[in-house]
Design a protein around this motif. Structure first.
Motif, mmCIF file in Angstrom:
data_model
loop_
_atom_site.group_PDB
_atom_site.id
_atom_site.type_symbol
_atom_site.label_atom_id
_atom_site.label_comp_id
_atom_site.label_asym_id
_atom_site.label_seq_id
_atom_site.Cartn_x
_atom_site.Cartn_y
_atom_site.Cartn_z
ATOM 1 N N GLY A 2 -2.151 8.964 -0.741
ATOM 2 C CA GLY A 2 -1.440 7.989 -1.398
ATOM 3 C C GLY A 2 -2.541 6.818 -1.603
ATOM 4 N N THR A 3 -3.757 7.061 -1.278
ATOM 5 C CA THR A 3 -4.896 6.024 -1.627
ATOM 6 C C THR A 3 -6.380 6.479 -1.139
ATOM 7 O OG1 THR A 3 -5.631 3.663 -0.372
ATOM 8 C CG2 THR A 3 -5.208 5.490 1.394
ATOM 9 N N PRO A 4 -7.087 5.813 -2.584
ATOM 10 C CA PRO A 4 -8.504 6.643 -2.014
ATOM 11 C C PRO A 4 -9.167 5.758 -1.461
ATOM 12 C CG PRO A 4 -8.426 5.116 -3.979
ATOM 13 C CD PRO A 4 -6.772 4.925 -3.975
ATOM 14 N N TRP A 5 -8.871 4.449 -0.956
ATOM 15 C CA TRP A 5 -9.959 3.456 0.143
ATOM 16 C C TRP A 5 -9.963 3.846 1.491
ATOM 17 C CZ3 TRP A 5 -11.644 1.266 -4.808
ATOM 18 C CH2 TRP A 5 -10.815 1.289 -5.379
ATOM 19 N N ARG A 6 -10.613 3.473 1.536
ATOM 20 C CA ARG A 6 -11.319 3.900 3.540
ATOM 21 C C ARG A 6 -11.865 2.631 3.809
ATOM 22 N NH1 ARG A 6 -13.069 9.731 4.386
ATOM 23 N NH2 ARG A 6 -11.576 11.296 3.283
ATOM 24 N N PHE A 7 -12.489 3.060 4.969
ATOM 25 C CA PHE A 7 -12.462 1.428 6.049
ATOM 26 C C PHE A 7 -14.062 0.727 5.051
ATOM 27 C CE2 PHE A 7 -15.851 -0.002 9.019
ATOM 28 C CZ PHE A 7 -14.772 -1.112 9.573
ATOM 29 N N ASP A 8 -14.461 1.005 4.480
ATOM 30 C CA ASP A 8 -15.588 0.258 3.868
ATOM 31 C C ASP A 8 -15.394 -0.306 3.005
ATOM 32 O OD1 ASP A 8 -17.337 1.140 5.936
ATOM 33 O OD2 ASP A 8 -18.850 2.613 4.599
ATOM 34 N N ASP A 9 -14.490 0.660 2.420
ATOM 35 C CA ASP A 9 -13.345 -0.695 1.152
ATOM 36 C C ASP A 9 -12.558 -1.884 0.915
ATOM 37 O OD1 ASP A 9 -14.792 1.608 -0.903
ATOM 38 O OD2 ASP A 9 -12.850 2.955 -0.030
ATOM 39 N N TYR A 10 -13.071 -1.840 2.668
ATOM 40 C CA TYR A 10 -11.863 -3.056 2.664
ATOM 41 C C TYR A 10 -13.466 -4.856 3.359
ATOM 42 C CZ TYR A 10 -7.811 -0.619 2.257
ATOM 43 O OH TYR A 10 -6.238 -0.073 2.155
ATOM 44 N N LYS A 11 -12.798 -5.895 2.906
ATOM 45 C CA LYS A 11 -14.226 -6.269 2.985
ATOM 46 C C LYS A 11 -13.411 -8.044 3.536
ATOM 47 C CE LYS A 11 -16.963 -4.404 0.930
ATOM 48 N NZ LYS A 11 -17.734 -3.424 1.274
ATOM 49 N N ALA A 57 6.271 -1.465 6.659
ATOM 50 C CA ALA A 57 6.329 -0.535 5.665
ATOM 51 C C ALA A 57 5.688 -0.756 4.415
ATOM 52 C CB ALA A 57 7.318 -0.055 5.267
ATOM 53 N N LEU A 58 5.957 -2.229 3.844
ATOM 54 C CA LEU A 58 5.372 -3.002 3.011
ATOM 55 C C LEU A 58 3.864 -2.818 2.559
ATOM 56 C CD1 LEU A 58 8.198 -6.397 2.686
ATOM 57 C CD2 LEU A 58 8.286 -3.602 0.822
ATOM 58 N N SER A 59 3.031 -3.244 3.786
ATOM 59 C CA SER A 59 1.749 -3.117 3.266
ATOM 60 C C SER A 59 1.211 -1.695 2.876
ATOM 61 C CB SER A 59 0.904 -3.396 5.115
ATOM 62 O OG SER A 59 1.260 -2.202 6.144
ATOM 63 N N PHE A 60 1.847 -0.945 3.347
ATOM 64 C CA PHE A 60 1.017 0.473 2.342
ATOM 65 C C PHE A 60 0.996 0.531 1.127
ATOM 66 C CE2 PHE A 60 1.690 4.492 -0.127
ATOM 67 C CZ PHE A 60 0.964 5.209 1.001
ATOM 68 N N ASN A 61 1.177 0.042 0.317
ATOM 69 C CA ASN A 61 1.211 -0.514 -0.972
ATOM 70 C C ASN A 61 -0.355 -1.330 -0.915
ATOM 71 O OD1 ASN A 61 0.882 -0.908 -4.074
ATOM 72 N ND2 ASN A 61 2.872 -1.277 -4.704
ATOM 73 N N GLY A 62 -1.364 -0.745 -0.713
ATOM 74 C CA GLY A 62 -2.519 -1.645 -0.756
ATOM 75 C C GLY A 62 -3.546 -1.171 0.761
ATOM 76 N N LEU A 63 -2.346 -1.250 1.377
ATOM 77 C CA LEU A 63 -3.166 -0.656 3.370
ATOM 78 C C LEU A 63 -2.570 0.591 3.139
ATOM 79 C CD1 LEU A 63 -2.934 -3.437 4.222
ATOM 80 C CD2 LEU A 63 -4.945 -2.899 4.471
ATOM 81 N N GLY A 64 -2.661 2.304 2.319
ATOM 82 C CA GLY A 64 -2.732 3.147 2.683
ATOM 83 C C GLY A 64 -3.130 3.864 4.114
ATOM 84 N N ALA A 65 -4.415 3.166 3.903
ATOM 85 C CA ALA A 65 -5.042 4.109 5.141
ATOM 86 C C ALA A 65 -5.103 3.838 5.871
ATOM 87 C CB ALA A 65 -7.058 4.053 4.410
ATOM 88 N N ALA A 66 -4.752 2.462 6.340
ATOM 89 C CA ALA A 66 -4.361 2.158 7.794
ATOM 90 C C ALA A 66 -3.121 2.689 8.674
ATOM 91 C CB ALA A 66 -3.604 0.458 7.284
ATOM 92 N N PHE A 67 -3.752 3.828 9.038
ATOM 93 C CA PHE A 67 -2.202 5.154 9.368
ATOM 94 C C PHE A 67 -1.924 4.121 10.942
ATOM 95 C CE2 PHE A 67 -6.527 6.666 10.762
ATOM 96 C CZ PHE A 67 -6.347 7.009 11.657
ATOM 97 N N HIS A 68 -2.912 3.601 11.970
ATOM 98 C CA HIS A 68 -2.332 3.617 13.357
ATOM 99 C C HIS A 68 -2.462 2.101 13.071
ATOM 100 C CE1 HIS A 68 -1.210 6.377 15.509
ATOM 101 N NE2 HIS A 68 -2.075 7.386 15.817
ATOM 102 N N VAL A 69 -1.557 1.296 14.129
ATOM 103 C CA VAL A 69 -1.599 0.125 13.815
ATOM 104 C C VAL A 69 -2.623 0.149 15.961
ATOM 105 C CG1 VAL A 69 -0.119 -1.832 15.794
ATOM 106 C CG2 VAL A 69 0.570 -0.573 13.138
#
Length: 350
Positions: free
Chosen positions: A191-200, A259-271
């Motif tokens: 549900g997201t194209p963003w990975r680790f290096d895409d976040y600043k 749950a709301l954070s999925f929209n923008g952090l969908g690849a953040a799959f583990h706390v």
């Protein structure tokens, strides 16, 4: 002698005291489905056996926050049955994935005590650890809670306030998940194209969506975790309290924000870790929760080329969208809409 449990009051705690909590809880696929029904979490690793297996998991792990809530719930009858408020968290580490069919239990140690000047309450600091059935640690964290005194005239103990870390070191976060074959990460299904290096660092994300809390939902959620705190259930007693109504369990707010954070952090799959958290203000049924997040730090993990760690601060608000990122001012005063300030580590595929 009474056979019922009135819970511990502030005077009943001693630094160094160890509390082994009832009752062990086997986590089932039903718990997972009900958790999804309550919050609508969409992280693919926890949602799909097929997706998780492609990465190297034996099956989809249980949502990390469901594990946290179950362990937390075990501790309530011994620690916070007579609580006024749960104040904060620190030093939390998710140490191993949990799967349906595994049984969780919890043990806590009192690591600090401090009486309040009003003579009616005090703050109890505990480190709680969750174990699976073979004795493996799956989670540990510190929380502090304001607890009523049984007798306001009882003497205050010598104050002991533990020295807590500002943040968990990122190199200790890798145990939260096995080594992954990230070639199996399907961005479309995630549900997201963003990975680790895409976040600043410094980036802020408005998670856009809002979710209204219903009275039945927050009570059902709290019962799911076997959290017996009367402040969430008993309108007869809480109607005479300072708010005149039941409070939503703070962990319910955390799960809504996650749950709301999925929209923008969908690849953040583990706390993977909890650095700190504060329930800034109470939430009540009928309130609508929104959330935004800031990337505080991006860290690689020694020996791990598959995932990186993002330190995230998520702010949840009540009845206010987060387009302008409401938070706190230079003096630390929060916007009146803020109900949660949560600082945590998440793992993101590289």
């Amino acid at each position: 002698m009474s056979k019922t449990n009135a819970g511990n009051f502030f005077e009943d705690f001693q630094v160094g005291q160890v509390l082994r909590h009832a009752t062990p809880r086997t986590v089932t696929s039903g718990d997972v489905a009900l958790y999804t029904a309550l919050y609508g979490s969409r992280f693919a690793v926890q949602s799909s056996d097929r997706f998780a297996h492609a990465l190297g998991y034996p099956q989809a792990p249980v949502d990390d926050m469901l594990v946290f809530h179950i362990v937390f719930g075990k501790t309530v009858p011994d620690i916070s049955l007579n609580a006024v408020a749960n104040l904060g968290y620190a030093g939390g580490r998710f140490l191993s994935p949990v799967y349906p069919g595994e049984t969780l239990s919890a043990v806590s140690e009192v690591i600090g005590l401090k009486a309040n000047s009003n003579g009616k309450t005090g703050v109890v600091y505990v480190r709680s650890t969750g174990y699976r059935q073979d004795g493996t640690e799956v989670l540990d964290y510190v929380r502090w809670v304001m607890v009523r005194k049984r007798d306001p005239s009882s003497p205050a103990p010598e104050p002991v306030v533990p020295d807590l870390p500002e943040a968990i070191e990122p190199d200790g976060l890798g145990d939260a998940c096995p080594f992954l074959d990230t070639s199996g990460w399907d961005e479309a299904l995630a549900g997201t194209p963003w990975r680790f290096d895409d976040y600043k660092v410094g980036e802020r994300i408005d998670h856009v969506d809002g979710m209204t809390v219903e009275e039945a939902e927050h009570q059902l959620a709290t019962r799911l975790y076997q959290n017996t705190a009367r402040v969430h259930f008993n309108q007869l007693s809480e109607g005479q309290g300072r708010f005149g109504r039941r409070l939503v369990y703070g962990g319910h707010v955390i799960s809504l924000a996650r749950a709301l954070s999925f929209n923008g952090l969908g690849a953040a799959f583990h706390v993977a870790g909890i650095n700190g958290g504060r329930h800034v203000a109470p939430l009540f049924a009928g309130d609508t929760v929104h959330a935004w997040s800031e990337i505080l730090e991006a860290a690689t993990i020694s020996g791990r080329e598959d995932v990186g760690a993002l330190r995230v601060r998520t702010i949840a608000t009540r009845d206010r969208p987060c387009t302008d990122f409401p938070g706190s001012d230079a003096d630390g005063a929060y916007d009146p809409s803020v109900v949660l300030d949560f600082d945590y580590w998440v793992l993101v595929p590289r």
